[in-house]
Design a protein around this motif. Structure first.
Motif, PDB file in Angstrom:
ATOM      1  N   LEU A  60      -1.728   3.253  -5.291  1.00  0.00           N
ATOM      2  CA  LEU A  60      -1.315   4.662  -5.228  1.00  0.00           C
ATOM      3  C   LEU A  60      -2.278   5.556  -6.000  1.00  0.00           C
ATOM      4  O   LEU A  60      -1.913   6.641  -6.438  1.00  0.00           O
ATOM      5  CB  LEU A  60       0.104   4.837  -5.777  1.00  0.00           C
ATOM      6  CG  LEU A  60       1.235   4.226  -4.962  1.00  0.00           C
ATOM      7  CD1 LEU A  60       2.590   4.679  -5.491  1.00  0.00           C
ATOM      8  CD2 LEU A  60       1.115   4.618  -3.487  1.00  0.00           C
ATOM      9  N   MET A  61      -3.479   5.079  -6.182  1.00  0.00           N
ATOM     10  CA  MET A  61      -4.523   5.864  -6.836  1.00  0.00           C
ATOM     11  C   MET A  61      -5.793   5.661  -6.049  1.00  0.00           C
ATOM     12  O   MET A  61      -6.077   4.553  -5.612  1.00  0.00           O
ATOM     13  CB  MET A  61      -4.797   5.322  -8.240  1.00  0.00           C
ATOM     14  CG  MET A  61      -4.018   5.945  -9.357  1.00  0.00           C
ATOM     15  SD  MET A  61      -4.535   5.202 -10.916  1.00  0.00           S
ATOM     16  CE  MET A  61      -5.839   6.348 -11.411  1.00  0.00           C
ATOM     17  N   PHE A  62      -6.554   6.697  -5.917  1.00  0.00           N
ATOM     18  CA  PHE A  62      -7.907   6.510  -5.421  1.00  0.00           C
ATOM     19  C   PHE A  62      -8.798   6.212  -6.621  1.00  0.00           C
ATOM     20  O   PHE A  62      -8.531   6.692  -7.739  1.00  0.00           O
ATOM     21  CB  PHE A  62      -8.376   7.752  -4.671  1.00  0.00           C
ATOM     22  CG  PHE A  62      -7.563   8.012  -3.427  1.00  0.00           C
ATOM     23  CD1 PHE A  62      -7.649   7.150  -2.349  1.00  0.00           C
ATOM     24  CD2 PHE A  62      -6.690   9.087  -3.352  1.00  0.00           C
ATOM     25  CE1 PHE A  62      -6.882   7.355  -1.213  1.00  0.00           C
ATOM     26  CE2 PHE A  62      -5.920   9.304  -2.220  1.00  0.00           C
ATOM     27  CZ  PHE A  62      -6.021   8.437  -1.143  1.00  0.00           C
ATOM     28  N   GLU A 115       0.814  -1.224   0.000  1.00  0.00           N
ATOM     29  CA  GLU A 115       0.000   0.000   0.000  1.00  0.00           C
ATOM     30  C   GLU A 115       0.846   1.271   0.000  1.00  0.00           C
ATOM     31  O   GLU A 115       0.433   2.291   0.498  1.00  0.00           O
ATOM     32  CB  GLU A 115      -0.993   0.000   1.178  1.00  0.00           C
ATOM     33  CG  GLU A 115      -2.057  -1.074   1.009  1.00  0.00           C
ATOM     34  CD  GLU A 115      -2.996  -1.170   2.190  1.00  0.00           C
ATOM     35  OE1 GLU A 115      -4.121  -0.686   2.080  1.00  0.00           O
ATOM     36  OE2 GLU A 115      -2.587  -1.723   3.248  1.00  0.00           O
ATOM     37  N   MET A 116       2.055   1.170  -0.529  1.00  0.00           N
ATOM     38  CA  MET A 116       2.849   2.390  -0.669  1.00  0.00           C
ATOM     39  C   MET A 116       3.719   2.369  -1.930  1.00  0.00           C
ATOM     40  O   MET A 116       4.703   3.085  -2.016  1.00  0.00           O
ATOM     41  CB  MET A 116       3.679   2.646   0.585  1.00  0.00           C
ATOM     42  CG  MET A 116       4.677   1.553   0.918  1.00  0.00           C
ATOM     43  SD  MET A 116       5.466   1.819   2.538  1.00  0.00           S
ATOM     44  CE  MET A 116       6.211   3.410   2.296  1.00  0.00           C
ATOM     45  N   GLY A 117       3.344   1.571  -2.896  1.00  0.00           N
ATOM     46  CA  GLY A 117       4.037   1.626  -4.177  1.00  0.00           C
ATOM     47  C   GLY A 117       5.415   1.008  -4.177  1.00  0.00           C
ATOM     48  O   GLY A 117       6.223   1.298  -5.050  1.00  0.00           O
ATOM     49  N   ALA A 118       5.691   0.145  -3.216  1.00  0.00           N
ATOM     50  CA  ALA A 118       7.043  -0.407  -3.111  1.00  0.00           C
ATOM     51  C   ALA A 118       7.146  -1.861  -3.559  1.00  0.00           C
ATOM     52  O   ALA A 118       8.255  -2.357  -3.711  1.00  0.00           O
ATOM     53  CB  ALA A 118       7.547  -0.283  -1.679  1.00  0.00           C
ATOM     54  N   VAL A 177       0.513   0.754 -13.570  1.00  0.00           N
ATOM     55  CA  VAL A 177       0.341   1.763 -12.526  1.00  0.00           C
ATOM     56  C   VAL A 177       0.027   1.029 -11.222  1.00  0.00           C
ATOM     57  O   VAL A 177      -0.617  -0.018 -11.238  1.00  0.00           O
ATOM     58  CB  VAL A 177      -0.824   2.714 -12.931  1.00  0.00           C
ATOM     59  CG1 VAL A 177      -1.416   3.400 -11.741  1.00  0.00           C
ATOM     60  CG2 VAL A 177      -0.374   3.698 -13.997  1.00  0.00           C
ATOM     61  N   HIS A 178       0.488   1.574 -10.104  1.00  0.00           N
ATOM     62  CA  HIS A 178       0.141   0.983  -8.813  1.00  0.00           C
ATOM     63  C   HIS A 178      -1.306   1.319  -8.470  1.00  0.00           C
ATOM     64  O   HIS A 178      -1.639   2.487  -8.265  1.00  0.00           O
ATOM     65  CB  HIS A 178       1.032   1.547  -7.707  1.00  0.00           C
ATOM     66  CG  HIS A 178       2.451   1.115  -7.810  1.00  0.00           C
ATOM     67  ND1 HIS A 178       3.416   1.873  -8.427  1.00  0.00           N
ATOM     68  CD2 HIS A 178       3.079   0.005  -7.370  1.00  0.00           C
ATOM     69  CE1 HIS A 178       4.579   1.245  -8.361  1.00  0.00           C
ATOM     70  NE2 HIS A 178       4.411   0.110  -7.733  1.00  0.00           N
ATOM     71  N   LEU A 201      -0.046  -3.844  -9.371  1.00  0.00           N
ATOM     72  CA  LEU A 201       0.044  -3.184 -10.675  1.00  0.00           C
ATOM     73  C   LEU A 201      -1.101  -3.606 -11.586  1.00  0.00           C
ATOM     74  O   LEU A 201      -1.378  -4.793 -11.744  1.00  0.00           O
ATOM     75  CB  LEU A 201       1.369  -3.505 -11.362  1.00  0.00           C
ATOM     76  CG  LEU A 201       2.635  -2.900 -10.777  1.00  0.00           C
ATOM     77  CD1 LEU A 201       3.838  -3.273 -11.654  1.00  0.00           C
ATOM     78  CD2 LEU A 201       2.534  -1.395 -10.660  1.00  0.00           C
TER      79      LEU A 201
END
Lengths: 286, 791, 176
Positions: free
Chosen positions: C64-66, C44-47, C60-61, C52
Motif C-alpha cells: 500500500l505504498m509506492f 495487493e490491497m492491504g487485506a 506497514v503494508h 508487512l
C-alpha cells in the motif's frame, strides 16, 4: 494488479501542491497515507496522470489547540488519534472510534485528512466529523475556507472539496465538562467495514439531554446524521423511553440500500439495535 | 523415583514425538523460495485478458494495439495455443454416464464463466503485460447465463456451454433398499434442507507457475506451486507432446494448497504453451482478484434429507437428495463429481443402520469450476448427518450425546460396513464420544447455558461425529483411468560420511511432510534426526508418486519411507556383518553406531561402514556389492481407504439482537491411527477446524444473476482471522491401521470435516428457545436474524 | 511510461539511492530491485498482511505504498530483522510452537508481533489477536501464533524484571 503508470511529484508546501495540481488538466490525485488510494490504483479503478504526494508538507502535520478549536493536521495518522494527548482530551470520540479503523498497520499509514477527503460512507472518521461538529479546512487557489461537516458530505464520495482543493486540517470544538460520547459498530470481523456503526456526542445536564449529535456510517451514500432520532432525545431525560423513541425515529433518518452482504431491512434493524446500545452506554453513570 | 521408560525413551525414537520442523527457521528468516521469488535469465511475465461475461460467444479479437506496446513480447489466443496443446476432458470412467466439454488453455469461441482467461499477454514485466492486456479488444456476444441449480435442470433450460447436450454433468443413486417402507412405518421422521455456500481455498500464496522451455533440448522445466508435481509431469508431457523424461516439474516452497493446487488450470497450461512458443521462461503469478475468479471453488450443495427412528430413538433409515453446481465443465483430471460422490457415500457413516438411499445431481452452470478442496464432501455429509441426528435426538427426547451413544457403530463391532457400502477396518466412535464429553465438561456447559439464558445470554453447544477418508488406494482414481498415482516412492541413501538423504515423492506445503519422513527414516534406520535430510518435490530427482492429497502423506508416504529405511538398515547391517565377520541378525544400528543386538556394545560407526563401502570395497569379502541406496515403492492394498474418525464440539454465543456469533471454544477428539508427530497433528487439526469455522460463519462466493462474483477480493470474501477464531482443545485416540507396519492414517482434513457441522448444531442449540432453526452455511448475521424472525 | 523518480531510503541498515518508476510498489521494489523476497504479496490491497515491513519502526503494508513514498524512510524486512537478531527469540518460539506451516504469512506475522512486543509487558491473548487482526493465515488457525507471541512476551518480561531487580548482596563467604 499493478497500477497504470503515472507521474509523481513531492511538494514541500501547500502552495506547491496546489500548483502541481493546477499544472495538470485535472487528472491528478493527492496522496497522503494512500491506504485507500493505492488499492484503487492497483485495481486500476482509478488511474490519474499524476500523483501529488503531500506527505512531506510540514504544515499539514501536528495537533494544536488554537482558540476554541482543536486543529488536527490533515497528515495526522489514525494511530496518533489513539495516543495524542490533545486529541484524547479534547476530541475523545475520535480516539474512541480510531481502534475500529481497519488494522494496526493501516492505522500506521492512513491519515485523518485522507479519510475525510475520500469520504467513504463506511469509514469511521467521516461520520465522526458529523458527530463531533467538526469543520473541514480546505485550501485552494483562492485561499483557505472552513466547511462545517454538516455541509461537507454531499453524495457518494462527493464532498465540498472542489477539484484541486486540498484538505489541510480538521477543526474540532473541544468537548465540554458535561459532554459524553460513545462509539460502536457491528463488523463481521475485527477491522472490517462495519455493517453499521455510529458515534454519539451528547451534553447531559442533570440527566437531561441538552444537545446531542448522532452520526451513522455504512447506512447510505454518505455518513448520516440522524436528525429525527436526535430530536426524539433532545430536551428529554436519557432513559428507556427516550431511547425507544429515538430507535423508532431512526427509520425516518436512514435509507440504506440492499447489498450483497445485508439487505436494507437488516441494516435498519442493526442500526436500531446499535443506537439502543450506544445510548444505553451513555445513560450509564460514567 | 524414575518414571517408567516408554517407547519414546529409546535412542532415535522419533515416531510419536513432538519434534520441531527442520525447515521452519528458513521460512522464519525470510529465506523461503516460492515460485514468485524465482527469477530466471530472460524471464518474461504473463497476464491474461479475462471475460467480463459469464457466458458469451467470442466474435472477434484485436491484439494489434496491445502487441505494439512497449515491452510486449508475445500475445497468444486460444487458436495459437490449440496448435501445440491437445484438449482435456474432466471425466472418469467409473462415474458412469458423466460428461463434460473438452477444454483448451484458452477458449476458441465461447467463454463460460466471468473471469475466464481469453487472451494471454507476455511482456518484460507484469505491469507492462497488464498495460497491454487492457489494450486487447475482444468482441463478445452475450449468451444466456445459467446460474440457479434448479433452473439449470429444468426441461429445455439454456445450456451453460454450447458443447454439452444439457446441464447434467452426472447423476447417480445409491439405494440400499426398503427406504420408503421403513419411513412409512417409523415412529419418528425428521427432515431438513441444508444449503452450503460456495467456498474457495484462498491459499495465501496464489497460484504461481514459471515455465521454462528450452527448444535446443526439447526440455521443459516447470517451477510450479503444486501439490502433485508427478501428475503435472504426465499432463504436460501428454498434452504438449513432449517426452515425459524431458519434462521436469519442481515444486519448491508452496504457500498452502488444501487441494486447490492439484487441478489443471487453463492459465497454467497456457503458460507452459507460451514458454514453448517463445522459447524463454515465462512466469505467471495469479493476483488475488484473479485467484477468486479462477481458482477452483468447492461445496455449493443443497441437500434435502430425512431420517427415521423407532420410538426409542434408534436410527432406521436415511433418505438424501444432493444437488450441486460445479461450473460449466468438470475439472481435470480429478473431476468435479468426486465431492458430491463423497457426500452421498459419507452421510450416515458413523451410525448403525441399514436402509439408505441417496440421489446425487451434479449440475453445470456459468460459474468457475468447483473441485476438490480440503475435506472433499466431508463437511457436507457431516453437517447433514449431524443436523438430522440432533433433530432426531430432540424428537426422541434424548440428549445429543445419549442419542449418539445409542446409535454409533460400537467400537467392538469392527470390521463393519456402512449403509453406503464403505468397509471400516476399525473406528473408535464410542471412546471418542466419551472423551469429548469429559474434555468439554459437557454437563458444566449445560448448567452454564441454563444460567446464561436467565440473563438473556444465548449460548449453544454443538457436537458432530465424523468419519474421514484417508490413504486412498487405486480404487479412488486409478480405476477411473486417471494417471493419478495411489503409490508413493522413497529413495534413502547413506552418504560417505554416514549421513542420510531421503528423496520422497510426497510433498511439503507446510504441513510437515519432510519432518515426519525424517522422523520415520531416522527411527527405522537408527540415526539421529539431524543426520537425515529429506528432499521432496522434483520429478527429476524424487521418485514418482501421488504426492499430497487425501491425507496420504503420513499413511502412504510414511509407510514407503519406513520400508525403505528398514531395507537400507538390512543392507547396512549386512555389510557391517561382512566387515566384522558377524551375523547381521546379531547386529543393530542405534544412534549411528552398529552395535551388538544383545547388550548394545558398539562395534563400528555407520560412517565407517559407509567409508569402507564407498572407498575400500576391496577389503570387503568377494562378491559383496554394498547397496547403500535403497528405493522402495508402496501402494495401499487391503482396505480401499484407511478411514479415520473423531468428534468435535463447539461452544458459541449468539447475540440474538444482531445475529452475530462468537465461537467461545472448540474441541476435537480424533483418531488418525499412529501419531508420528503430535504437535504437527494438532496443528493440522487446528488449521482444519478454522477452515471449517470460516465456512460455517463467514465464507461464501456470492454471485449475482448475471453470473458475476460480487465479493471476489480479500476485503469482501471473509476468511477467518485471528480475532474471530477460538482456542481449540484437541484430544487423541490412536487406533493404528493394520494394513501397514507404521499404522498411520491421515489427519489433514479431520478438522475441516466436522467443524462447520458442530458450529451449525451449536448455533441451532443456542436459538432453539426461540423455536428458530438455521440450515444455511455460512450462518451470517442476516440469516440468523431471519431465522429468529427479527427481520 | 513515465519518468523515473529519484528515491533515497534505508533498507535493513543499507542506504539505497536510485530512480524507480513511480508506480512500483514498495513490496515490488524490495522483492525485485533489492531481491529481498521475504516480504510476500498476498492481496495487493492491504487485506492479508503478507507484505508487512517496518517503515520507521512501525508495521506497514509494503503493497500500500509506492517506493517513491518511502523517500527518507527507514525500512526493515524480515531479512534485516533476522540478521540483526531482533527476532531471534520470537523466531525460536514460532519454531518450537510450530506457529507456521507454509510460511507465506510468517514474515508479516513477525512484523505485527514485533510491534506488539515492542510495547513491552505481557499483552493479553485478545490484545495479541487484535494486533494480528490484519494478518491472514490459512494454515495454522492462529492459536499457535498467539501462543508463540505470548511465550516470547513472557520471557522478555521476565528477563526485563530480572534486569531491574536490585543485585542481591551475597554474604562474603558465599562468594567463590
Amino acid at each position: 494488479m499493478k497500477a497504470r503508470a503515472f507521474s509523481y511529484v513531492r511538494p514541500r508546501t501547500v502552495a506547491e501542491a496546489l500548483s502541481a495540481f493546477a499544472g495538470t488538466d485535472g487528472d491528478a490525485s493527492y496522496i497522503a497515507g494512500g491506504q485507500s488510494l493505492v488499492p484503487a490504483l492497483a485495481l486500476r479503478l482509478q488511474a490519474p496522470d499524476r500523483l501529488i504526494d503531500i506527505a512531506h508538507i510540514e504544515a499539514l502535520r501536528g495537533v494544536s489547540l488554537t482558540g476554541d478549536r482543536l486543529r488536527i493536521g490533515a497528515l495526522t495518522r489514525h494511530a496518533e488519534l489513539l495516543t495524542d494527548p490533545l486529541i484524547l482530551r479534547h476530541a475523545p470520540l475520535l480516539s474512541e472510534a480510531a481502534p475500529y479503523i481497519a488494522h494496526p498497520a493501516i492505522r500506521n499509514r492512513g491519515t485523518i485528512g485522507g479519510s475525510v477527503a475520500l469520504a467513504d460512507p463506511a469509514s469511521e472518521l467521516p461520520a465522526m466529523m458529523l458527530a463531533t461538529s467538526a469543520e473541514i479546512e480546505i485550501s485552494g487557489p483562492d485561499g483557505v475556507r472552513l466547511v462545517p461537516a454538516d455541509d461537507y458530505f454531499q453524495d457518494l464520495y462527493q464532498t465540498a472539496l472542489e477539484p484541486g482543493e486540498l484538505l489541510t486540517a480538521i477543526l474540532v470544538p473541544p468537548v465540554g465538562p458535561d459532554e459524553r460520547w460513545a462509539f460502536d459498530e457491528l463488523a463481521r470481523r475485527r477491522g472490517d467495514y462495519a455493517l453499521v456503526g455510529a458515534g454519539v456526542q451528547a451534553t447531559l445536564v442533570d440527566g437531561t439531554i441538552a444537545r446531542l449529535r448522532i452520526a451513522f456510517l455504512s447506512v447510505g451514500a454518505t455518513p448520516v446524521r440522524v436528525h429525527q432520532a436526535e430530536a426524539a432525545l433532545t430536551g428529554a431525560p436519557l432513559d428507556a423511553t427516550s431511547i425507544a423513541r429515538a430507535q423508532a425515529a431512526l427509520d425516518a433518518d436512514l435509507d440504506p440500500t440492499d447489498d450483497a452482504q445485508v439487505p436494507a431491512v437488516t441494516r435498519r434493524h442493526l442500526a436500531r439495535v446499535l443506537l439502543g446500545r450506544l445510548l444505553g452506554r451513555l445513560a450509564r453513570p460514567a | 523415583m524414575n518414571a517408567p521408560l516408554s517407547r519414546l525413551d529409546r535412542p532415535n525414537s522419533y515416531i510419536g514425538r513432538a519434534v520441531t520442523r527442520p525447515n521452519a527457521m528458513r521460512l522464519l528468516s525470510g529465506r523461503g523460495r516460492f515460485v514468485s521469488d524465482l527469477v530466471l535469465p530472460r524471464m518474461l511475465h504473463a497476464a491474461f485478458v479475462r471475460s467480463p461475461y459469464a457466458h458469451a460467444r467470442i466474435t472477434g479479437i484485436d491484439t494489434a494495439e496491445a502487441a505494439a506496446m512497449p515491452g510486449v513480447r508475445l500475445i497468444a489466443t486460444g487458436a495459437d495455443l490449440a496448435k501445440i496443446c491437445t484438449p482435456w476432458t474432466g471425466t472418469l470412467d467409473h462415474f458412469k454416464g458423466m460428461k463434460s466439454s473438452p477444454q483448451l488453455p484458452l477458449p476458441l469461441d465461447e467463454v463460460v464463466w466471468a473471469g475466464q482467461a481469453v487472451v494471454a499477454v507476455v511482456a518484460d514485466t507484469r505491469a507492462a503485460a497488464e498495460d497491454a492486456a487492457e489494450a486487447v479488444l475482444i468482441d463478445f456476444e452475450e449468451l444466456a447465463v445459467v446460474g440457479d441449480i434448479d433452473a439449470a435442470r429444468a426441461e429445455g433450460a439454456e445450456r451453460a456451454s454450447g458443447s454439452i447436450d444439457d446441464n447434467i454433468c452426472f447423476k447417480t443413486l445409491i439405494d440400499a433398499g426398503a427406504v420408503d417402507e421403513v419411513f412409512a412405518g417409523a415412529a419418528h421422521v425428521v427432515e431438513t434442507e441444508l444449503r452450503f455456500g460456495r467456498h474457495t481455498a484462498v491459499t495465501l500464496e496464489p497460484r504461481s507457475i514459471l515455465a521454462d522451455y528450452d527448444p535446443s533440448e526439447r526440455q521443459l522445466t516447470v517451477h510450479h506451486a503444486t501439490q502433485t508435481p508427478y501428475q503435472f509431469q504426465d499432463l504436460y508431457s501428454r498434452h504438449f507432446g513432449l517426452a515425459e523424461a524431458r519434462v521436469r516439474v519442481i515444486a519448491p516452497d508452496i504457500g498452502g494448497s488444501f487441494g486447490m493446487k492439484l487441478h489443471v488450470y487453463h492459465e497454467d497450461m497456457a503458460v507452459v504453451g507460451l514458454s514453448i512458443l517463445i522459447g524463454r521462461p515465462v512466469r505467471y503469478v495469479a493476483d488475488r482478484i484473479e485467484a477468486f475468479v479462477s481458482d477452483i471453488h468447492a461445496r455449493d450443495h443443497r441437500v434435502r434429507a430425512r431420517l427415521a427412528t423407532d420410538a426409542e430413538g434408534t436410527i432406521l433409515a436415511m433418505d438424501v437428495d444432493d444437488v450441486t453446481g460445479v461450473g460449466a465443465f468438470s475439472t481435470y483430471p480429478r473431476t468435479s463429481v468426486v465431492e458430491g460422490n463423497q457426500v452421498i457415500r459419507l452421510i450416515g457413516a458413523p451410525y448403525r443402520f441399514a436402509n439408505y438411499r441417496a440421489g446425487l445431481s451434479v449440475v453445470f452452470q456459468n460459474k468457475v469450476q468447483t473441485s476438490q478442496y480440503r475435506a472433499v464432501g466431508h463437511p457436507i455429509a457431516c453437517a447433514v448427518t449431524e443436523r438430522l441426528v440432533d433433530l432426531a435426538a430432540a424428537e426422541a427426547g434424548l440428549d445429543p450425546f445419549a442419542f449418539r451413544a445409542k446409535n454409533l457403530i460400537s467400537d467392538d463391532a469392527y470390521p463393519a460396513t456402512s449403509a453406503t457400502g464403505y468397509r471400516f477396518e476399525k473406528l473408535s466412535h464410542e471412546v471418542c464420544l466419551a472423551r469429548l464429553k469429559a474434555m468439554m465438561d459437557y454437563d458444566g456447559l449445560r448448567l452454564d447455558q441454563a444460567e446464561a439464558r436467565t440473563r438473556g445470554v444465548h449460548r449453544g453447544i454443538g457436537i458432530a461425529t465424523f468419519v474421514e477418508i484417508t490413504n486412498p488406494s487405486p480404487a479412488f482414481y486409478g480405476i477411473g483411468g486417471a494417471h493419478i498415482s495411489a503409490q508413493d516412492g522413497a529413495v534413502v541413501k547413506i552418504t560417505p560420511s554416514g549421513e542420510v538423504q531421503c528423496l520422497v515423492s510426497v510433498t511439503e506445503q507446510g504441513q510437515g511432510t519432510e519432518t515426519i519422513i525424517g522422523q520415520i527414516v531416522a527411527e527405522k534406520l537408527g540415526v539421529d534426526r539431524d543426520r537425515v535430510k529429506v528432499i521432496t518435490g522434483d520429478t527429476d530427482i524424487t521418485p514418482h508418486g501421488g504426492a499430497t492429497w487425501a491425507c496420504r502423506g503420513a499413511g502412504i508416504g510414511g509407510e514407503t519411507a519406513f520400508q525403505a529405511a528398514k531395507a537400507l538398515k538390512r543392507n547396512v547391517l549386512g555389510i557391517a556383518a561382512a566387515i566384522l565377520q558377524a551375523r547381521a541378525d546379531d547386529l543393530d544400528l542405534i544412534d549411528g553406531q552398529v552395535v551388538e543386538q544383545a547388550g548394545g556394545a558398539p562395534r563400528m560407526s555407520l560412517a565407517e561402514v559407509a567409508r569402507i563401502a564407498y572407498f575400500r570395497s576391496d577389503i570387503l569379502p568377494p562378491g559383496t556389492q554394498a547397496q547403500l541406496t535403497v528405493a522402495h515403492h508402496f501402494a495401499p492394498e487391503g482396505y480401499p481407504f484407511a478411514f479415520t474418525n473423531g468428534i468435535q464440539g463447539c461452544h458459541v454465543e449468539v447475540d440474538v439482537e444482531t445475529g452475530f456469533v462468537k465461537v467461545l471454544k472448540h474441541w476435537v477428539v480424533e483418531d488418525c491411527g499412529t501419531i508420528i508427530n503430535p504437535m504437527l497433528v494438532d496443528e493440522q487439526v487446528r488449521g482444519g477446524v478454522v477452515q471449517g469455522l470460516g465456512a460455517a460463519l463467514f465464507e461464501e462466493c456470492l454471485y449475482d444473476d448475471n453470473g458475476q462474483l460480487t465479493n471476489g477480493s480479500l476485503a469482501d470474501y471473509l476468511v477467518p482471522m485471528a480475532c474471530e477464531m477460538p482456542d481449540i482443545v484437541i484430544g487423541h485416540v490412536e487406533t493404528p491401521t493394520k494394513d501397514t507396519e507404521l499404522g498411520a492414517k491421515g489427519c489433514g482434513e479431520a478438522g475441516t470435516a466436522a467443524a462447520s457441522a458442530a458450529a451449525l448444531n451449536a448455533v441451532n442449540d443456542a436459538i432453539a428457545p426461540f423455536e428458530a432453526a438455521i440450515g444455511r452455511i455460512p450462518m451470517t448475521p442476516h440469516r440468523i436474524l431471519r431465522a429468529l424472525g427479527r427481520v | 511510461m513515465t519518468a523515473k523518480v529519484s528515491v533515497t531510503l534505508t533498507v535493513n541498515g543499507e542506504t539505497h539511492q536510485g530512480a524507480v518508476e513511480p508506480r512500483l510498489s514498495l513490496v515490488d521494489f524490495l522483492r525485485q530491485d533489492l531481491e529481498l523476497t521475504g516480504s510476500h504479496i498476498g492481496c495487493e490491497m492491504g487485506a492479508c498482511g503478507a507484505c508487512l515491513v517496518l517503515v520507521d519502526d512501525r508495521p506497514v503494508h509494503a503493497c500500500l505504498m509506492f517506493a517513491v513514498q518511502a523517500e527518507g524512510s527507514t525500512v526493515e524486512t524480515v531479512e534485516g530483522l533476522t540478521e540483526r537478531g531482533a527476532l531471534a527469540d520470537l523466531q525460536a518460539a514460532f519454531r518450537d510452537r510450530n506457529a507456521l506451516q507454509c510460511g507465506f504469512c510468517t514474515p508479516g506475522m513477525l512484523a505485527s508481533a514485533y510491534a506488539i512486543l515492542a510495547r513491552g509487558g505481557v499483552p493479553s491473548r485478545d490484545q495479541i489477536r487484535d494486533a494480528l487482526s490484519g494478518n491472514y493465515c490459512r494454515c495454522t488457525g492462529y492459536e499457535a501464533i498467539v501462543d508463540a507471541i505470548e511465550a516470547t512476551a513472557r520471557t522478555r518480561a521476565a528477563a526485563h524484571a530480572q534486569a531491574l531487580r536490585p543485585q542481591a548482596r551475597l554474604p562474603d563467604e558465599a562468594r567463590p
